[in-house]
Design a protein around this motif. Sequence first.
Motif, PDB file in Angstrom:
ATOM      1  N   ALA A   1      -7.863  34.207 128.622  1.00 38.27           N
ATOM      2  CA  ALA A   1      -6.503  34.013 129.033  1.00 38.27           C
ATOM      3  C   ALA A   1      -6.180  32.516 129.083  1.00 38.27           C
ATOM      4  O   ALA A   1      -5.085  32.120 128.714  1.00 38.27           O
ATOM      5  CB  ALA A   1      -6.260  34.664 130.377  1.00 38.27           C
ATOM      6  N   TYR A   2      -7.149  31.723 129.529  1.00 38.21           N
ATOM      7  CA  TYR A   2      -6.930  30.277 129.601  1.00 38.21           C
ATOM      8  C   TYR A   2      -6.720  29.711 128.201  1.00 38.21           C
ATOM      9  O   TYR A   2      -5.833  28.886 127.985  1.00 38.21           O
ATOM     10  CB  TYR A   2      -8.124  29.608 130.285  1.00 38.21           C
ATOM     11  N   PHE A   3      -7.536  30.161 127.234  1.00 38.66           N
ATOM     12  CA  PHE A   3      -7.420  29.676 125.864  1.00 38.66           C
ATOM     13  C   PHE A   3      -6.053  30.047 125.279  1.00 38.66           C
ATOM     14  O   PHE A   3      -5.408  29.232 124.634  1.00 38.66           O
ATOM     15  CB  PHE A   3      -8.553  30.262 125.012  1.00 38.66           C
ATOM     16  N   VAL A   4      -5.571  31.273 125.505  1.00 33.47           N
ATOM     17  CA  VAL A   4      -4.276  31.712 124.999  1.00 33.47           C
ATOM     18  C   VAL A   4      -3.158  30.874 125.624  1.00 33.47           C
ATOM     19  O   VAL A   4      -2.213  30.466 124.939  1.00 33.47           O
ATOM     20  CB  VAL A   4      -4.073  33.217 125.287  1.00 33.47           C
ATOM     21  N   LEU A   5      -3.247  30.598 126.904  1.00 32.53           N
ATOM     22  CA  LEU A   5      -2.250  29.773 127.583  1.00 32.53           C
ATOM     23  C   LEU A   5      -2.211  28.364 127.007  1.00 32.53           C
ATOM     24  O   LEU A   5      -1.131  27.807 126.767  1.00 32.53           O
ATOM     25  CB  LEU A   5      -2.533  29.736 129.089  1.00 32.53           C
ATOM     26  N   CYS A   6      -3.379  27.783 126.747  1.00 33.47           N
ATOM     27  CA  CYS A   6      -3.439  26.433 126.162  1.00 33.47           C
ATOM     28  C   CYS A   6      -2.824  26.415 124.774  1.00 33.47           C
ATOM     29  O   CYS A   6      -2.083  25.484 124.417  1.00 33.47           O
ATOM     30  CB  CYS A   6      -4.887  25.950 126.104  1.00 33.47           C
ATOM     31  N   VAL A   7      -3.136  27.430 123.943  1.00 31.09           N
ATOM     32  CA  VAL A   7      -2.574  27.498 122.602  1.00 31.09           C
ATOM     33  C   VAL A   7      -1.057  27.649 122.675  1.00 31.09           C
ATOM     34  O   VAL A   7      -0.313  27.000 121.932  1.00 31.09           O
ATOM     35  CB  VAL A   7      -3.222  28.665 121.803  1.00 31.09           C
ATOM     36  N   LEU A   8      -0.571  28.487 123.578  1.00 31.26           N
ATOM     37  CA  LEU A   8       0.869  28.699 123.735  1.00 31.26           C
ATOM     38  C   LEU A   8       1.581  27.416 124.144  1.00 31.26           C
ATOM     39  O   LEU A   8       2.614  27.051 123.574  1.00 31.26           O
ATOM     40  CB  LEU A   8       1.123  29.810 124.761  1.00 31.26           C
ATOM     41  N   VAL A   9       1.040  26.699 125.122  1.00 29.83           N
ATOM     42  CA  VAL A   9       1.642  25.436 125.566  1.00 29.83           C
ATOM     43  C   VAL A   9       1.629  24.416 124.448  1.00 29.83           C
ATOM     44  O   VAL A   9       2.616  23.703 124.215  1.00 29.83           O
ATOM     45  CB  VAL A   9       0.917  24.911 126.829  1.00 29.83           C
ATOM     46  N   ALA A  10       0.529  24.339 123.696  1.00 27.41           N
ATOM     47  CA  ALA A  10       0.444  23.384 122.588  1.00 27.41           C
ATOM     48  C   ALA A  10       1.458  23.728 121.503  1.00 27.41           C
ATOM     49  O   ALA A  10       2.108  22.834 120.936  1.00 27.41           O
ATOM     50  CB  ALA A  10      -0.969  23.374 122.013  1.00 27.41           C
ATOM     51  N   MET A  11       1.638  25.015 121.207  1.00 28.41           N
ATOM     52  CA  MET A  11       2.604  25.420 120.186  1.00 28.41           C
ATOM     53  C   MET A  11       4.032  25.066 120.623  1.00 28.41           C
ATOM     54  O   MET A  11       4.836  24.582 119.825  1.00 28.41           O
ATOM     55  CB  MET A  11       2.489  26.923 119.910  1.00 28.41           C
ATOM     56  N   LEU A  12       4.348  25.309 121.899  1.00 31.77           N
ATOM     57  CA  LEU A  12       5.675  24.958 122.401  1.00 31.77           C
ATOM     58  C   LEU A  12       5.906  23.453 122.351  1.00 31.77           C
ATOM     59  O   LEU A  12       7.002  22.985 122.027  1.00 31.77           O
ATOM     60  CB  LEU A  12       5.863  25.490 123.816  1.00 31.77           C
ATOM     61  N   PHE A  13       4.862  22.685 122.679  1.00 31.64           N
ATOM     62  CA  PHE A  13       4.962  21.227 122.632  1.00 31.64           C
ATOM     63  C   PHE A  13       5.250  20.763 121.207  1.00 31.64           C
ATOM     64  O   PHE A  13       6.139  19.945 120.981  1.00 31.64           O
ATOM     65  CB  PHE A  13       3.660  20.606 123.155  1.00 31.64           C
ATOM     66  N   TRP A  14       4.522  21.283 120.213  1.00 31.09           N
ATOM     67  CA  TRP A  14       4.720  20.883 118.821  1.00 31.09           C
ATOM     68  C   TRP A  14       6.083  21.355 118.299  1.00 31.09           C
ATOM     69  O   TRP A  14       6.743  20.652 117.537  1.00 31.09           O
ATOM     70  CB  TRP A  14       3.584  21.384 117.925  1.00 31.09           C
ATOM     71  N   ALA A  15       6.492  22.547 118.717  1.00 31.14           N
ATOM     72  CA  ALA A  15       7.811  23.032 118.303  1.00 31.14           C
ATOM     73  C   ALA A  15       8.903  22.128 118.869  1.00 31.14           C
ATOM     74  O   ALA A  15       9.892  21.820 118.181  1.00 31.14           O
ATOM     75  CB  ALA A  15       8.018  24.471 118.766  1.00 31.14           C
ATOM     76  N   ASN A  16       8.741  21.694 120.104  1.00 27.55           N
ATOM     77  CA  ASN A  16       9.708  20.785 120.723  1.00 27.55           C
ATOM     78  C   ASN A  16       9.756  19.458 119.969  1.00 27.55           C
ATOM     79  O   ASN A  16      10.838  18.913 119.712  1.00 27.55           O
ATOM     80  CB  ASN A  16       9.340  20.573 122.194  1.00 27.55           C
ATOM     81  N   LEU A  17       8.619  18.913 119.609  1.00 23.53           N
ATOM     82  CA  LEU A  17       8.589  17.668 118.842  1.00 23.53           C
ATOM     83  C   LEU A  17       9.262  17.836 117.481  1.00 23.53           C
ATOM     84  O   LEU A  17      10.008  16.968 117.019  1.00 23.53           O
ATOM     85  CB  LEU A  17       7.147  17.203 118.656  1.00 23.53           C
ATOM     86  N   PHE A  18       9.000  18.953 116.817  1.00 20.11           N
ATOM     87  CA  PHE A  18       9.583  19.219 115.504  1.00 20.11           C
ATOM     88  C   PHE A  18      11.106  19.293 115.588  1.00 20.11           C
ATOM     89  O   PHE A  18      11.823  18.659 114.800  1.00 20.11           O
ATOM     90  CB  PHE A  18       8.998  20.522 114.937  1.00 20.11           C
ATOM     91  N   VAL A  19      11.628  20.053 116.533  1.00 15.71           N
ATOM     92  CA  VAL A  19      13.083  20.185 116.696  1.00 15.71           C
ATOM     93  C   VAL A  19      13.696  18.842 117.085  1.00 15.71           C
ATOM     94  O   VAL A  19      14.760  18.458 116.583  1.00 15.71           O
ATOM     95  CB  VAL A  19      13.408  21.282 117.731  1.00 15.71           C
ATOM     96  N   SER A  20      13.044  18.095 117.956  1.00 16.16           N
ATOM     97  CA  SER A  20      13.563  16.775 118.355  1.00 16.16           C
ATOM     98  C   SER A  20      13.640  15.839 117.157  1.00 16.16           C
ATOM     99  O   SER A  20      14.606  15.087 117.011  1.00 16.16           O
ATOM    100  CB  SER A  20      12.673  16.160 119.431  1.00 16.16           C
ATOM    101  N   ALA A  21      12.621  15.869 116.291  1.00 20.11           N
ATOM    102  CA  ALA A  21      12.638  15.018 115.099  1.00 20.11           C
ATOM    103  C   ALA A  21      13.779  15.422 114.171  1.00 20.11           C
ATOM    104  O   ALA A  21      14.465  14.555 113.600  1.00 20.11           O
ATOM    105  CB  ALA A  21      11.300  15.105 114.379  1.00 20.11           C
TER     106      ALA A  21
END
Length: 189
Positions: A1-21
């Motif tokens: 569950a911890y690994f899935v949460l980390c992957v989810l947070v990382a994906m949201l972070f990268w998606a946010n950076l992509f949209v901001s760019a």
Amino acid sequence: AYFVLCVLVAMLFWANLFVSALVDNFNRMAATGGPTLVSDEQRRWQQAMRLATLSHLERWRLAPPKNASQIRRTVHYYAKQPLFDRTVLCVIFLNLLAMVAYRTNATEAENVAQEVFDYFFTFFYVAEATLLITAMGWRMYWSNFMYKVDFLVAVAGFVDFAVPSLRQAGFGDAFRVARFLRLGELIKI
């Protein structure tokens, strides 16, 4: 569950950076006049639709009345400015503060100050109504409900000062309370 949460947070972070760019890049292109998402023809159509949906009560701001004199054109130019509306709203708010300051058993200096404020606000409301009637024309002015209220408040204030016996009989307070109707302008924002 911890690994899935980390992957989810990382994906949201990268998606946010992509949209901001992407947003930053489009803003930069629009600021420099570079390629945008709409053609010139589409932009003209958007502007036409914006004008078509403009409230008929605010169309007077687009152009002065036909065959208007130079004075009327000048008054129209200044009355259509957003600063004119902001000034009116500020004066309405100041009027509210001055009316809240009324109290019983006030000193003579307070009564004189209140009377000066009454004169100022009455003069301002009469001047505003005169400018707007000049800029818009009577028919357009009278077709808007809030302008009718503004006109009646200006007339009530004028009558309050023009007929001192009404003020002495206690009607001055009633005319003063009529100015609370101008608060509808603040609510309209």
